[in-house]
Every structure is written in C-alpha cells, then in structure tokens.
Design a protein around this motif. Structure first.
Motif, PDB file in Angstrom:
ATOM      1  N   ILE A   1     -27.344  71.181 -20.942  1.00  0.00           N
ATOM      2  CA  ILE A   1     -28.017  70.954 -21.424  1.00  0.00           C
ATOM      3  C   ILE A   1     -28.678  71.956 -22.040  1.00  0.00           C
ATOM      4  O   ILE A   1     -29.875  72.805 -23.065  1.00  0.00           O
ATOM      5  CB  ILE A   1     -29.674  70.063 -20.597  1.00  0.00           C
ATOM      6  CG1 ILE A   1     -30.047  71.215 -19.745  1.00  0.00           C
ATOM      7  CG2 ILE A   1     -29.252  68.836 -20.328  1.00  0.00           C
ATOM      8  CD1 ILE A   1     -31.265  70.680 -18.540  1.00  0.00           C
ATOM      9  N   VAL A   2     -28.645  73.412 -21.016  1.00  0.00           N
ATOM     10  CA  VAL A   2     -29.125  75.173 -21.992  1.00  0.00           C
ATOM     11  C   VAL A   2     -27.750  75.140 -23.329  1.00  0.00           C
ATOM     12  O   VAL A   2     -28.438  75.579 -24.282  1.00  0.00           O
ATOM     13  CB  VAL A   2     -28.678  75.953 -20.783  1.00  0.00           C
ATOM     14  CG1 VAL A   2     -28.835  76.979 -21.782  1.00  0.00           C
ATOM     15  CG2 VAL A   2     -29.899  76.448 -19.995  1.00  0.00           C
TER      16      VAL A   2
ATOM     17  N   TYR B   1     -25.329  61.334 -18.232  1.00  0.00           N
ATOM     18  CA  TYR B   1     -26.337  62.841 -17.455  1.00  0.00           C
ATOM     19  C   TYR B   1     -25.793  64.095 -18.136  1.00  0.00           C
ATOM     20  O   TYR B   1     -25.543  64.219 -19.087  1.00  0.00           O
ATOM     21  CB  TYR B   1     -25.884  62.278 -16.179  1.00  0.00           C
ATOM     22  CG  TYR B   1     -26.643  61.084 -15.439  1.00  0.00           C
ATOM     23  CD1 TYR B   1     -27.764  60.585 -15.501  1.00  0.00           C
ATOM     24  CD2 TYR B   1     -25.604  60.261 -14.837  1.00  0.00           C
ATOM     25  CE1 TYR B   1     -27.727  59.023 -14.962  1.00  0.00           C
ATOM     26  CE2 TYR B   1     -26.003  58.799 -14.387  1.00  0.00           C
ATOM     27  CZ  TYR B   1     -27.578  58.820 -14.256  1.00  0.00           C
ATOM     28  OH  TYR B   1     -27.611  56.969 -13.806  1.00  0.00           O
ATOM     29  N   GLY B   2     -27.248  64.654 -17.704  1.00  0.00           N
ATOM     30  CA  GLY B   2     -27.353  66.252 -17.928  1.00  0.00           C
ATOM     31  C   GLY B   2     -27.752  67.036 -16.702  1.00  0.00           C
ATOM     32  O   GLY B   2     -27.772  66.522 -15.887  1.00  0.00           O
ATOM     33  N   GLY B   3     -27.295  68.150 -17.041  1.00  0.00           N
ATOM     34  CA  GLY B   3     -28.216  69.708 -16.098  1.00  0.00           C
ATOM     35  C   GLY B   3     -27.828  71.235 -16.069  1.00  0.00           C
ATOM     36  O   GLY B   3     -26.947  71.229 -17.419  1.00  0.00           O
ATOM     37  N   THR B   4     -27.773  71.842 -15.122  1.00  0.00           N
ATOM     38  CA  THR B   4     -27.192  73.257 -15.497  1.00  0.00           C
ATOM     39  C   THR B   4     -26.088  73.387 -14.576  1.00  0.00           C
ATOM     40  O   THR B   4     -26.332  73.549 -13.041  1.00  0.00           O
ATOM     41  CB  THR B   4     -29.048  73.902 -15.200  1.00  0.00           C
ATOM     42  OG1 THR B   4     -30.303  73.427 -16.103  1.00  0.00           O
ATOM     43  CG2 THR B   4     -28.517  75.571 -15.568  1.00  0.00           C
ATOM     44  N   ARG B   5     -25.842  73.886 -14.981  1.00  0.00           N
ATOM     45  CA  ARG B   5     -24.403  74.643 -14.372  1.00  0.00           C
ATOM     46  C   ARG B   5     -24.777  75.065 -13.232  1.00  0.00           C
ATOM     47  O   ARG B   5     -25.386  76.704 -13.440  1.00  0.00           O
ATOM     48  CB  ARG B   5     -23.537  75.578 -14.952  1.00  0.00           C
ATOM     49  CG  ARG B   5     -22.203  76.164 -14.557  1.00  0.00           C
ATOM     50  CD  ARG B   5     -21.307  76.393 -15.957  1.00  0.00           C
ATOM     51  NE  ARG B   5     -20.106  76.696 -14.848  1.00  0.00           N
ATOM     52  CZ  ARG B   5     -19.360  78.006 -14.714  1.00  0.00           C
ATOM     53  NH1 ARG B   5     -19.084  78.615 -16.334  1.00  0.00           N
ATOM     54  NH2 ARG B   5     -18.398  78.459 -13.979  1.00  0.00           N
TER      55      ARG B   5
ATOM     56  N   ARG C   1     -20.209  73.856  -6.796  1.00  0.00           N
ATOM     57  CA  ARG C   1     -18.701  73.841  -7.293  1.00  0.00           C
ATOM     58  C   ARG C   1     -18.315  73.202  -9.114  1.00  0.00           C
ATOM     59  O   ARG C   1     -17.154  72.411  -8.854  1.00  0.00           O
ATOM     60  CB  ARG C   1     -17.501  72.252  -6.525  1.00  0.00           C
ATOM     61  CG  ARG C   1     -17.530  72.816  -5.042  1.00  0.00           C
ATOM     62  CD  ARG C   1     -17.571  72.368  -4.021  1.00  0.00           C
ATOM     63  NE  ARG C   1     -18.524  71.032  -4.111  1.00  0.00           N
ATOM     64  CZ  ARG C   1     -18.185  69.951  -3.583  1.00  0.00           C
ATOM     65  NH1 ARG C   1     -17.024  69.577  -3.340  1.00  0.00           N
ATOM     66  NH2 ARG C   1     -18.848  68.696  -2.695  1.00  0.00           N
ATOM     67  N   ASP C   2     -19.709  73.208  -9.436  1.00  0.00           N
ATOM     68  CA  ASP C   2     -19.872  73.175 -10.759  1.00  0.00           C
ATOM     69  C   ASP C   2     -18.577  74.048 -11.744  1.00  0.00           C
ATOM     70  O   ASP C   2     -18.129  75.143 -11.753  1.00  0.00           O
ATOM     71  CB  ASP C   2     -21.151  73.678 -11.603  1.00  0.00           C
ATOM     72  CG  ASP C   2     -21.832  72.502 -11.005  1.00  0.00           C
ATOM     73  OD1 ASP C   2     -21.244  71.025 -10.421  1.00  0.00           O
ATOM     74  OD2 ASP C   2     -23.113  72.724 -11.933  1.00  0.00           O
ATOM     75  N   ARG C   3     -17.694  72.988 -12.704  1.00  0.00           N
ATOM     76  CA  ARG C   3     -16.721  73.771 -13.785  1.00  0.00           C
ATOM     77  C   ARG C   3     -17.025  73.249 -14.533  1.00  0.00           C
ATOM     78  O   ARG C   3     -17.091  71.975 -14.861  1.00  0.00           O
ATOM     79  CB  ARG C   3     -15.263  73.613 -12.711  1.00  0.00           C
ATOM     80  CG  ARG C   3     -14.667  72.138 -13.108  1.00  0.00           C
ATOM     81  CD  ARG C   3     -13.571  72.366 -12.561  1.00  0.00           C
ATOM     82  NE  ARG C   3     -12.719  70.929 -12.374  1.00  0.00           N
ATOM     83  CZ  ARG C   3     -12.106  70.898 -13.614  1.00  0.00           C
ATOM     84  NH1 ARG C   3     -11.909  71.549 -14.674  1.00  0.00           N
ATOM     85  NH2 ARG C   3     -11.654  69.594 -13.745  1.00  0.00           N
TER      86      ARG C   3
END
Length: 373
Positions: free
Chosen positions: A234-235, A93-97, A251-253
């Motif tokens: 994804i950036v 999966y992906g995402g943005t921080r 809480r992304d790191r």
C-alpha cells in the motif's frame, strides 16, 4: 399535567434505550436475527462492544489505501448487489513489506487474560479455548483493499453477539489459509462470512467518503489452502508474496505482478473441415504424413535405420504399374523340335516366347530355349 410529563419521560427513556440498543452488541444480535441491519465500520472505529483493545499497527502517517489494481469481481452477485471474490485472489489484500498489520502477540495476551472473552471467542471461531494462541499465530495479517461484508461479533453480558457489518477498505484483519477474514484487529472481534440480508438493509453509522454499495465485496474461501498470499504494497503499489502465518512479515519477498490468463482463441469458421478418421478422403490443402507436427531440420533428424534403401532404387528392377500389370500371361511353350505358331498379340507386360530351336544346333549341344535365372 404531571401524568403527561411522566408519559413523555417514559417514552423518551424507551426511545433512548432502543437507540442505545441499536448501537450495542445486543442491537447487533437483533440485527443479525432480523437480517435487515447493516453496521458501517470505518477503519479505526472499534464498533459496538469490542472484544479487546485495538491491536492494529499504524504508521505515524498512514499511507493512502490505493484502489488500483483492484481484484476483479467473480462469481454471482448477492441479493444486495455485492460480488464474491475467492480468498486466494492476488491483490485482494494489501499490506506493508516486512510489517504485520496486527500485533498478534498482543492480541493473544488480551484474549487469554479474560476467560469469558476467550471462551466466547473460541466458540465463535469453532476452536478449543486452549487453542487460541496457536490459532491466532496461524493467521496472516493484511489490510482490506475493498469495502467488505462480514458477520461481526461483539462481547456483551458474558457472551458473543453477532451483527452484519461492512468493513472499510484499509481495515486491518487476520485471514486464514483460505483467505477468509477471521479477526478484526481494531477490536479483536472474531469474524465469519456474512449472512444474506432480507430486503433493503437499514444502515447504522455514516458511510465514508467513496462508499458505494455496489462495490462492496464478499470474500469466499479459496478452492484449496494457500501457502502464501500475494498482496499489494500500500506504500508503492508493488507486489508482495507473504507466507501464511507470517505474523511479522519477516519472510515477505517482492514478486512479479500476476499474469493475466490468455483468452482462448476463437475457432476460424473458414478453416478446412476436418475429415473423420475412417474417411478415405483427404482435404485438398492437407498432405497426410507420418512425420511429427513440429518442424525439424532437413536430413538431420531422419532415421535412416528404418528405411536404409530409401534413396537407392533397386538395380535391375523395373517398376511396374499395379493397375496395368498382366494377370493372365501364356505359359512359355515346352521344348519341341516342331515349330509352333507364335501368338499374334500378347497382353502388355508379358515376356516374348523364346525363338524356335535352330536346325543347325547339334543334338548334344545346349538348347537355346533353356531359361537362365
């Protein structure tokens, strides 16, 4: 002429109804039952009979969904050629921080505002209707990084309908602790693992650019629940560790790329054949030793308490070869005034007999044949 016109009108109406049914939730239900219908669903398309309005978060200019590094397919191919990937696979999966791909609070409000939809959603998800808020907040918002097969659901006539669909890479979803997609954020539909299709499926909708049926994946449950999901930003294609249930990404790191497993070395066929433990033979290029296998510095780690005399040979001890040591040496002759005949030859290693008593020795003096130990 009127009858013919009426016949054409009825036929057209039936055809239109069937076409409409093919794009509706009921058509999806029939598709799921027949097992031959597959709905193509682009990133932002709501699809037939959505449960709610879209809760997917998108930036002003959506970043392109990168395809590298791609999760490596694992498992066996399905009858349609798709591959299964465990839900805990890093990079699946992906995402943005620090940005959740779905507005979970809004999704909760949409579903709880309509009792009929809440009841149908809970039934499909296998939870109690009152548990919907906690259930949604326990899911993790991410985006798909590969075209993914699922069993999708719509809401029509007060109940849920089901249909098989392919979600385009870049679609925002909520996944559970095993990494399975559970909600599609563009429509609020509950999701479940896909069902096997019978034969070659009929596609509904136009495939998007870059769609390849052989690259579609099926997500399988992770072997055990995960506490965090490693996703790709994804950036900028960096790696992010996102805690499960973190709906906002607070809480992304940033984390390091996952380490690829080192292949097991192939045994060298020219290596010496090991000797069985009960064998008395020792390979010529190996020396038996009781020392540990790890190298140590000389004279530093040796335990001298176990062999204190290791470097000091015993004084006065003459080493004897056990193979040549005598076994039958004649006993020394008893003291006597009569001279006795000395044997001409003695076995090797036997002590020489004492000399006969001297005639000059007084009877009361010490005997020359006395042994001193």
């Amino acid at each position: 002429m009127r009858a013919s016109t009426r016949t054409y009108a009825v036929t057209f109406a039936i055809s239109a109804a069937l076409a409409a049914a093919g794009c509706s939730g009921d058509g999806g239900k029939d598709a799921a039952d027949s097992g031959r219908e597959l709905f193509m669903q682009p990133v932002a398309a709501q699809g037939p009979d959505p449960f709610t309005d879209s809760t997917a978060r998108s930036a002003a200019t959506p970043p392109p969904v990168t395809r590298s590094p791609q999760p490596a397919p694992s498992g066996s191919a399905t009858p349609q050629g798709t591959r299964s990937v465990p839900g805990g696979t890093p990079g699946l999966y992906g995402g943005t921080r620090a940005v959740g791909s779905c507005d979970v609070d809004r999704q909760v409000r949409f579903l709880t505002a309509d009792r009929g939809k809440a009841r149908a959603f809970a039934q499909v998800s296998g939870i109690a209707q009152a548990a919907i808020p906690d259930y949604l907040r326990g899911l993790t918002p991410v985006v798909l990084r590969a075209d993914t097969r699922v069993t999708n659901h719509g809401f029509r006539g007060g109940s849920a309908t089901s249909f098989q669909s392919v979600l385009q890479a870049g679609t925002a979803v909520l996944v559970d602790a095993r990494g399975l997609p559970r909600v599609r954020c563009a429509c609020g539909n509950p999701l479940k693992p896909p069902l096997a299709l019978k034969g070659t499926p009929r596609h509904h909708g136009r495939p998007w650019s870059g769609y390849e049926p052989t690259r579609v994946i099926v997500v399988t449950p992770a072997p055990r629940p995960v506490i965090s999901i490693v996703i790709v930003n994804i950036v900028d294609n960096t790696w992010i560790e996102r805690k499960t249930g973190d709906e906002h990404g607070d809480r992304d790191r940033v984390t390091k790329p996952p380490v690829r497993p080192t292949p097991t070395p192939t045994p060298n066929p020219t290596s010496p054949t090991p000797v069985p433990p009960d064998s008395d033979e020792t390979p010529s290029d190996e020396t038996p030793s009781d020392e540990p296998s790890e190298p140590t510095e000389p004279d530093q780690d040796r335990d001298r308490s176990q062999d204190p005399d290791e470097d000091r040979p015993d004084e006065g001890v003459v080493p004897t070869d056990p193979d040549t040591a005598p076994t039958d040496c004649p006993s020394p002759p008893a003291p006597s005034d009569t001279p006795q005949e000395t044997p001409s030859a003695l076995p090797p290693g036997c002590p020489s007999p004492p000399p006969p008593p001297s005639p000059a020795t007084p009877p009361d003096g010490p005997s020359a044949n006395t042994f001193h130990n």
